[in-house]
Design a protein around this motif. Sequence first.
Motif, short mmCIF file in Angstrom:
data_model
loop_
_atom_site.label_atom_id
_atom_site.label_comp_id
_atom_site.label_asym_id
_atom_site.label_seq_id
_atom_site.Cartn_x
_atom_site.Cartn_y
_atom_site.Cartn_z
N UNK A 1 22.08 5.21 1.83
CA UNK A 1 21.12 4.18 1.05
C UNK A 1 19.94 4.34 1.82
N UNK A 2 18.68 4.48 0.76
CA UNK A 2 17.43 4.59 1.48
C UNK A 2 16.69 3.51 0.37
N UNK A 3 15.62 2.79 1.12
CA UNK A 3 14.74 1.82 0.52
C UNK A 3 13.38 2.15 0.57
N UNK A 4 12.50 1.66 -0.51
CA UNK A 4 10.87 2.06 -0.65
C UNK A 4 10.63 0.68 -0.96
N UNK A 5 9.60 0.41 -0.07
CA UNK A 5 8.89 -0.93 -0.27
C UNK A 5 7.52 -0.73 -0.22
N UNK A 6 6.67 -1.53 -0.90
CA UNK A 6 5.14 -1.55 -1.27
C UNK A 6 4.74 -2.81 -1.88
N UNK A 16 -6.07 -13.73 -6.48
CA UNK A 16 -5.76 -13.37 -5.42
C UNK A 16 -4.72 -12.91 -4.86
N UNK A 17 -3.53 -13.00 -5.60
CA UNK A 17 -2.09 -12.71 -5.28
C UNK A 17 -1.55 -11.52 -5.44
N UNK A 18 -0.65 -11.00 -4.47
CA UNK A 18 -0.25 -9.68 -4.75
C UNK A 18 0.80 -9.81 -5.25
N UNK A 19 1.45 -8.32 -5.80
CA UNK A 19 2.50 -8.25 -6.31
C UNK A 19 3.63 -7.17 -5.57
N UNK A 20 4.54 -7.63 -4.93
CA UNK A 20 5.68 -6.86 -4.10
C UNK A 20 6.49 -6.20 -4.77
N UNK A 21 7.22 -5.30 -4.27
CA UNK A 21 8.21 -4.71 -4.85
C UNK A 21 9.00 -3.66 -3.94
N UNK A 22 10.28 -3.48 -4.32
CA UNK A 22 10.95 -2.60 -3.72
C UNK A 22 12.19 -1.92 -4.47
N UNK A 23 12.61 -0.73 -3.98
CA UNK A 23 13.68 -0.08 -4.74
C UNK A 23 14.73 0.59 -3.84
N UNK A 24 15.94 0.31 -4.07
CA UNK A 24 17.02 0.91 -3.10
C UNK A 24 17.74 2.34 -4.06
N UNK A 79 17.51 3.58 5.80
CA UNK A 79 16.29 3.93 6.00
C UNK A 79 15.15 3.23 4.87
N UNK A 80 14.28 2.45 5.56
CA UNK A 80 13.38 1.60 4.50
C UNK A 80 11.79 2.63 4.76
N UNK A 125 3.64 8.69 3.06
CA UNK A 125 2.25 8.59 2.14
C UNK A 125 2.42 7.92 0.97
N UNK A 126 1.21 7.04 0.80
CA UNK A 126 1.25 6.39 -0.43
C UNK A 126 1.43 7.08 -1.84
N UNK A 127 1.03 8.15 -1.93
CA UNK A 127 1.14 9.18 -3.02
C UNK A 127 2.54 9.56 -3.34
N UNK A 128 3.54 9.32 -2.32
CA UNK A 128 4.92 9.38 -2.63
C UNK A 128 5.77 8.34 -2.91
N UNK A 129 5.16 7.10 -3.25
CA UNK A 129 5.50 5.73 -3.33
C UNK A 129 6.53 5.57 -4.51
N UNK A 130 7.65 5.59 -4.54
CA UNK A 130 8.72 5.46 -5.33
C UNK A 130 8.49 3.94 -6.14
N UNK A 131 8.39 2.98 -5.37
CA UNK A 131 8.30 1.50 -6.14
C UNK A 131 7.11 1.39 -6.93
N UNK A 132 6.05 2.41 -6.95
CA UNK A 132 5.13 2.29 -7.90
C UNK A 132 5.26 1.95 -9.24
#
Length: 139
Positions: A1-6, A16-24, A79-80, A125-132
């Motif tokens: 199991x692998x996770x991606x967070x952004x 001025x608030x942000x959007x949080x996201x993750x995917x497993x 792994x996250x 690297x941010x370019x490889x961000x799955x959660x985008x």
Amino acid sequence: MVGFTDSYWVSDLDDQKYTGRYVFTLGSRPITWACKKQSVIFLSSAEAKYRPTIKASKEAMWLRQILSKFGFQHQHLTTLWCDNQSAIQLCKYPMQHQRRKHIELHMHFIKKIIHYHVLEVIYFLAEDQVADIFSKTLT
């Protein structure tokens, strides 16, 4: 199991608030994901990336428990992936950052799961961000 967070820091210029996201993923398939506009305002990108990493680590612990009830044996730690070096340092050494005392203490449990080799947080690297895919327009 692998996770991606952004997170997408200051995704809304009005509040001025942000959007949080993750995917497993399990294998190559997504099994759970989240994308949520947060209720707090952070003063740095490190803090904005740190919060979804904490939420994702809680989800990882829950997923490990659920999967073990279905007979899935965890041979390795989860792994996250995170694209912010400062957020990773906050995960590993939260008490060494005196300027971060305002971050809620309950969020520092991630250090314990890392210490007991249940979870690892690794830079990529941010370019490889799955959660985008959950909050940005893709080309």
